[in-house]
Design an enzyme around this catalytic site. Structure first.
Site, short mmCIF file in Angstrom:
data_model
loop_
_atom_site.label_atom_id
_atom_site.label_comp_id
_atom_site.label_asym_id
_atom_site.label_seq_id
_atom_site.Cartn_x
_atom_site.Cartn_y
_atom_site.Cartn_z
N CYS A 115 -43.60 -17.27 -7.58
CA CYS A 115 -43.25 -15.91 -7.82
C CYS A 115 -44.36 -14.92 -8.07
CB CYS A 115 -42.00 -15.24 -8.31
SG CYS A 115 -41.71 -13.60 -8.30
N HIS A 158 -35.22 -15.85 -1.71
CA HIS A 158 -36.00 -15.44 -2.80
C HIS A 158 -36.02 -13.96 -3.07
CE1 HIS A 158 -39.32 -16.28 -5.89
NE2 HIS A 158 -39.59 -15.20 -5.36
N GLU A 159 -36.58 -13.54 -2.00
CA GLU A 159 -36.71 -12.11 -1.94
C GLU A 159 -35.66 -11.31 -1.95
OE1 GLU A 159 -39.75 -10.90 -2.47
OE2 GLU A 159 -40.80 -12.96 -2.03
N HIS A 162 -34.57 -10.85 -5.59
CA HIS A 162 -35.40 -9.61 -6.19
C HIS A 162 -34.59 -8.15 -5.97
CE1 HIS A 162 -38.99 -11.23 -7.80
NE2 HIS A 162 -39.29 -11.83 -6.66
NI NI Z 1 -40.77 -13.51 -6.09
#
Ligand code: NI
Length: 187
Positions: A115, A158-159, A162
């Site tokens: 990341c 993963h995004e 966020h």
């Molecule tokens: Ni990330």
């Protein structure tokens, strides 16, 4: 001189915020930031530029990593080093994304996930769906549906974390960081 994006570090509490839905139209200033984010991810994946500008290679970036509390992210996929620079990358923008279907098969990134907000090595794996279908809006507010697989499916998940204030290592098993790595497919 190349001016790098200011990406928030993991210690910044803003990364823990839940981002808010994008309201269209996106103004020109924010569109510029989106373009800049795509460009920087692209450059970061070309060794010459990543070295020249000191960019850590990355394939995804969410708005909150730039301090913008909105539900959008960008991805830049490397289609192959042997391709010409102008054909080598494919970029994606997703606003207000939802995963509408996902494979039963789970996979994990063998090298662990990285990341751009986490500037250290973190040991451990995260199980993710091997294939996902995402419904989202493009930069002009048009609805899009995109199916992604393998590393791109991992990147999307993963995004999307966020957008909900989660960092990848939240999902790593604390007592056994490589738990289930023998049961699922690493890529
Ligand atoms: Ni990330």
């Amino acid at each position: 001189m190349y001016k790098k994006l200011n990406i928030l570090d993991e210690k910044d509490k803003r990364l823990r915020l839940i981002s808010k839905d994008v309201v269209f139209p996106i103004d020109d200033k924010e569109k510029e930031i989106i373009e800049k984010a795509i460009e920087e991810l692209r450059l970061s994946q070309i060794e010459e530029y990543s070295e020249k500008y000191g960019l850590r290679p990355g394939m995804g970036l969410a708005a909150i990593q730039l301090g913008i509390q909105k539900r959008w992210f960008v991805l830049v996929e490397d289609l192959g080093e042997d391709l010409d620079e102008d054909k080598r990358f494919r970029s994606y923008f997703f606003a207000n994304p939802k995963i509408i279907s996902s494979s039963a098969e789970l996979i994990y990134a063998e090298q662990g996930e990285g990341c751009l907000s986490v500037n250290r090595e973190v040991d451990g794996i995260i199980l993710r769906n091997a294939r996902v279908t995402v419904e989202a809006y493009d930069v002009n507010g048009n609805k899009i549906t995109q199916r992604l697989r393998e590393d791109m499916a991992i990147a999307v998940q993963h995004e999307m974390d966020h957008l909900d204030g989660k960092l990848f290592y939240d999902r790593i098993n604390k007592s056994n960081p490589f738990k289930d790595s023998d049961k699922y497919r690493g890529i």
